[in-house]
Design an enzyme around this catalytic site. Structure first.
Site, PDB file in Angstrom:
ATOM      1  N   GLU A 100       0.897  -1.162   0.000  1.00 60.26           N
ATOM      2  CA  GLU A 100       0.000   0.000   0.000  1.00 60.26           C
ATOM      3  C   GLU A 100       0.930   1.205   0.000  1.00 60.26           C
ATOM      4  O   GLU A 100       1.511   1.545   1.025  1.00 60.26           O
ATOM      5  CB  GLU A 100      -0.894  -0.076   1.243  1.00 60.26           C
ATOM      6  N   CYS A 118      -2.041   8.920   2.688  1.00 64.61           N
ATOM      7  CA  CYS A 118      -1.941   8.438   1.306  1.00 64.61           C
ATOM      8  C   CYS A 118      -3.228   8.707   0.533  1.00 64.61           C
ATOM      9  O   CYS A 118      -3.198   8.976  -0.658  1.00 64.61           O
ATOM     10  CB  CYS A 118      -1.600   6.956   1.294  1.00 64.61           C
TER      11      CYS A 118
HETATM   12  O1  LIG Z   1      -1.388   6.773   4.322  1.00 65.11           O
HETATM   13  C1  LIG Z   1      -2.468   6.138   4.323  1.00 65.11           C
HETATM   14  C2  LIG Z   1      -3.453   6.522   5.293  1.00 65.11           C
HETATM   15  C3  LIG Z   1      -4.696   5.725   5.332  1.00 65.11           C
HETATM   16  C4  LIG Z   1      -5.624   6.397   6.253  1.00 65.11           C
HETATM   17  C5  LIG Z   1      -6.907   5.706   6.391  1.00 65.11           C
HETATM   18  O2  LIG Z   1      -6.999   4.510   6.224  1.00 65.11           O
HETATM   19  O3  LIG Z   1      -7.887   6.371   6.731  1.00 65.11           O
END
Ligand SMILES: O=CCCCC(=O)O
Length: 453
Positions: A229, A263
């Site tokens: 991810e 992200c």
């Molecule tokens: O960087 C990734 C953050 C994911 C935040 C989320 O799942 O809300």
């Protein structure tokens, strides 16, 4: 042995000093995980789910403590830390309630008397996790993965070592057997060695593209599965008929929450020209109203970034974009790890703020002639984590779902994660899925069983 310090990015004080685990310590943690592997895998699923319910309860009990720890180590605004911990508890409750069904044998009709897919755990899974959501990133991996009967080793980002150790203790306090979930204080070299070890069955990483290539490269070399991810450069598309009064707060939150360090944040705002002026006025007014300050205060929405070098890097991306013609409507001021909420207009496809992920509170705004151009601009990215579209024309929005080559497409809401829905990207945003049924089935052996009686 290598020592390192964690530092509070707001006060700049040293939080703690740690010593990296030696090779011997890491091996002994792996041995502990392997020693528990088969008894943990054979435990009744109901019992594993019960332990996960304990985790959910402890998270709620300790949410103030954990939120304060995140604030201290990476500057997360305290109130957002509380929400993060509550979301972790939600994910634990979701899997505690549903894992049994999600992992049940899947009957398939064939010429056999009986045929089905069973879901066996793989063994010890290595997780490499980032600092931006120190608890959530770990729990969303660990809750399904442990409940499926695997064990886990966590290599967390160094700046959140306190959180990493607190999570290890959380699982122990919830009643998980020793060795089931362990935290490593390991450098990159040790992690590469660990991936090569036969005891590690798969790897998951949330982090940068560079880290993803390196970890997945090593995993691939040793024929181990990986889930990645990586970054996102999500577009927030605003068609000319969007209801700004209803959605402007969501659009601002989509970019600015967690001080922009997410992200799935909306990074590129692609706005149809007929609504552009109204959008810019409302968006700017809302961003101006966000309270910056001490992340320990409950009212603070914009805290500091997690490290000063990250704020410097962000400012560099902005300044390079300004050189290419972007205009600063708001912000672009830095003080240590604080970077003020920034709005850039006249952003074009050749600018760093359009091409690269901006991991901080910067909204890059591009005007599109019409809906079609807006969609084409949104899809113009190497990354493919998610996109969001704001419009009142739901039929037209539904018609373009397949034109969006991302892992997620949200209409009239921000891209967000939810334990019930799969989460993950396409293109350079990575592969594999977390959360939901997809997430719990990433680290199982989908075994074909075929029986003739
Ligand atoms: O960087 C990734 C953050 C994911 C935040 C989320 O799942 O809300």
């Amino acid at each position: 042995m290598k020592e390192y310090q964690t530092k509070n990015p707001y006060t700049t004080e040293v939080v703690d000093t740690y010593t990296e685990d030696s090779s011997v310590e890491i091996e002994s943690k792996l041995k502990k995980a392997l020693a528990i592997e088969s008894s943990w895998a054979r435990m009744e699923i109901e019992d594993r789910c019960e332990l996960l319910t304990n985790v959910a309860e402890l998270l709620i009990e300790r949410k103030e403590e954990y939120a304060a720890l995140m604030t201290q180590e990476m500057g997360k605004p305290y109130a957002q830390g509380i929400s993060e911990i509550e979301k972790c508890a939600w994910a634990c409750d979701f899997y505690a309630l549903n894992a049994d069904d999600l992992l049940a044998d899947e009957i398939i009709d064939t010429d056999a008397d009986e045929s089905f897919i069973s879901h066996d755990p793989l063994g010890c899974i290595l997780a490499v996790m980032p600092w931006n959501y120190p608890f959530w990133q770990v729990i969303r991996f660990a809750a399904p993965t442990l409940t499926a009967g695997n064990t886990a080793l966590l290599k967390h980002a160094q700046n959140v070592t306190g959180c990493s150790l607190a999570i290890e203790q959380l699982f122990l306090d919830a009643g998980y057997p020793e060795g089931c979930f362990q935290s490593l204080k390991a450098g990159h070299e040790e992690i590469e060695k660990l991936i090569a070890n036969d005891g590690i069955k798969a790897v998951t990483l949330t982090g940068s593209e560079k880290a993803g290539k390196s970890i997945a490269g090593t995993a691939g070399k040793h024929l181990k599965k990986s889930v990645l991810e990586l970054g996102g450069n999500n577009a927030c598309i605003v068609w000319e008929d969007a209801d700004l009064d209803q959605h402007i707060n969501t659009m601002v939150t989509a970019r600015m929450q967690n001080t922009g360090q997410s992200c799935i944040a909306a990074k590129r705002f692609i706005v149809c020209e007929d609504i552009y002026d109204a959008f810019l006025e409302k968006f700017t007014a809302k961003v101006k109203s966000l309270k910056s300050g001490d992340p320990r205060n409950e009212e603070t929405f914009i805290g500091v970034m997690a490290r000063e070098d990250l704020a410097e890097e962000l400012q560099k991306q902005v300044n390079e974009s300004i050189k290419k013609g972007a205009k600063v409507i708001l912000g672009n001021m830095r003080n240590g790890a604080y970077y003020s909420p920034t709005i850039l207009t006249d952003v074009t496809i050749d600018m760093p703020v359009f091409i690269e992920e901006t991991f901080g509170p910067v909204a890059a705004i591009t005007k599109a002639k019409n809906r079609e151009e807006a969609i084409a601009l949104a899809a113009n990215s190497r990354l493919g984590l998610g996109s969001m579209l704001f419009t009142e024309d739901i039929d037209a929005a539904m018609n373009i779902i397949s034109n969006i080559p991302d892992g997620a497409f949200f209409i009239n809401d921000m891209v967000k994660s939810d334990p019930r829905l799969p989460f993950g990207g396409t293109k350079a945003s990575g592969y594999g899925r977390e959360l939901s049924r997809e997430g719990i089935l990433e680290f199982v052996n989908k075994k074909t069983v075929y029986i003739k009686k």
